[in-house]
Design a protein around this motif. Structure first.
Motif, PDB file in Angstrom:
ATOM      1  N   HIS A   2       0.844  -1.194   0.000  1.00 45.41           N
ATOM      2  CA  HIS A   2       0.000   0.000   0.000  1.00 45.41           C
ATOM      3  C   HIS A   2       0.882   1.249   0.000  1.00 45.41           C
ATOM      4  CE1 HIS A   2      -2.918   3.015   1.246  1.00 45.41           C
ATOM      5  NE2 HIS A   2      -3.846   2.156   0.810  1.00 45.41           N
ATOM      6  N   GLY A  53       2.524   4.909  -9.043  1.00 47.22           N
ATOM      7  CA  GLY A  53       1.454   4.677  -8.078  1.00 47.22           C
ATOM      8  C   GLY A  53       1.701   5.266  -6.703  1.00 47.22           C
ATOM      9  N   THR A  80      -7.366   4.490  -3.214  1.00 48.71           N
ATOM     10  CA  THR A  80      -6.861   3.541  -4.204  1.00 48.71           C
ATOM     11  C   THR A  80      -7.502   3.726  -5.575  1.00 48.71           C
ATOM     12  OG1 THR A  80      -6.412   1.984  -2.418  1.00 48.71           O
ATOM     13  CG2 THR A  80      -6.427   1.094  -4.652  1.00 48.71           C
ATOM     14  N   PRO A  81      -8.835   3.930  -5.674  1.00 50.87           N
ATOM     15  CA  PRO A  81      -9.415   4.144  -7.003  1.00 50.87           C
ATOM     16  C   PRO A  81      -8.829   5.382  -7.710  1.00 50.87           C
ATOM     17  CG  PRO A  81     -11.141   3.642  -5.427  1.00 50.87           C
ATOM     18  CD  PRO A  81      -9.878   3.853  -4.646  1.00 50.87           C
ATOM     19  N   ASP A  84      -5.452   4.362  -9.004  1.00 48.02           N
ATOM     20  CA  ASP A  84      -5.671   3.506 -10.172  1.00 48.02           C
ATOM     21  C   ASP A  84      -6.028   4.342 -11.397  1.00 48.02           C
ATOM     22  OD1 ASP A  84      -5.188   1.312  -8.564  1.00 48.02           O
ATOM     23  OD2 ASP A  84      -7.310   0.767  -8.367  1.00 48.02           O
ATOM     24  N   THR A  87      -2.944   6.110 -12.762  1.00 45.35           N
ATOM     25  CA  THR A  87      -2.082   5.156 -13.449  1.00 45.35           C
ATOM     26  C   THR A  87      -2.652   4.788 -14.818  1.00 45.35           C
ATOM     27  OG1 THR A  87      -1.400   4.267 -11.314  1.00 45.35           O
ATOM     28  CG2 THR A  87      -0.962   2.902 -13.233  1.00 45.35           C
ATOM     29  N   ALA A  88      -3.964   4.644 -14.905  1.00 48.73           N
ATOM     30  CA  ALA A  88      -4.606   4.193 -16.134  1.00 48.73           C
ATOM     31  C   ALA A  88      -5.014   5.327 -17.066  1.00 48.73           C
ATOM     32  CB  ALA A  88      -5.848   3.371 -15.790  1.00 48.73           C
TER      33      ALA A  88
END
Length: 149
Positions: A2, A53, A80-81, A84, A87-88
């Motif tokens: 994490h 991240g 976290t979302p 994500d 990153t995406a």
């Protein structure tokens, strides 16, 4: 692992990162963080740089002057979302990390004039972001709902 395990975070900063009314928007692979808890949120808007991240840097004064991660970096790390999405995300698109709500400076004029963008629920609809009787920040901020006693 994490992201919080990789950051030096005080208990005080961790608590503030959880309870302050932060708003997020993706910006070229980084995160624009606005603190809606302040009377003038636009004066408390900072860019958090994310690499692999991990929120590694923030443009706020605290990130320069104090040891450990600032509350803005921690606020990004605990979502976290959001990490994500960073990153995406395709850098050529401006994606809102909260499902469509973006800072007023980025809202299209037609949406600003109507007072509602297409992702907002009407007053008669249940908000999908509220948890039971506990409202989401957007509903509290806009006056649609109040915090329970």
């Amino acid at each position: 692992m994490h992201p919080l395990d990789q950051l030096d975070v005080s208990t005080r900063v961790a608590k503030r990162a959880q309870y302050e009314a932060f708003e997020f928007a993706l910006a070229a692979g980084n995160v624009l963080v606005r603190n809606g808890s302040h009377p003038n949120p636009s004066e408390h808007e900072y860019l958090v740089t994310v690499e692999d991240g991990l929120p590694i840097e923030c443009t706020c004064p605290a990130d320069d002057h104090y040891e450990g991660a600032c509350k803005h970096r921690v606020a990004v790390a605990i979502r976290t979302p959001l990490l994500d999405a960073v990153t995406a995300a395709d850098d050529s698109q401006s994606v809102a990390a909260d499902g469509g709500h973006v800072p007023p400076s980025a809202v299209d004029m037609s949406e600003a004039e109507s007072g509602q963008d297409e992702t907002e629920a009407s007053d008669d609809d249940e908000c999908p972001d509220c948890i039971g009787e506990f409202p989401c920040w957007e509903c509290v901020r806009t006056g649609r709902k109040t915090l329970p006693d």
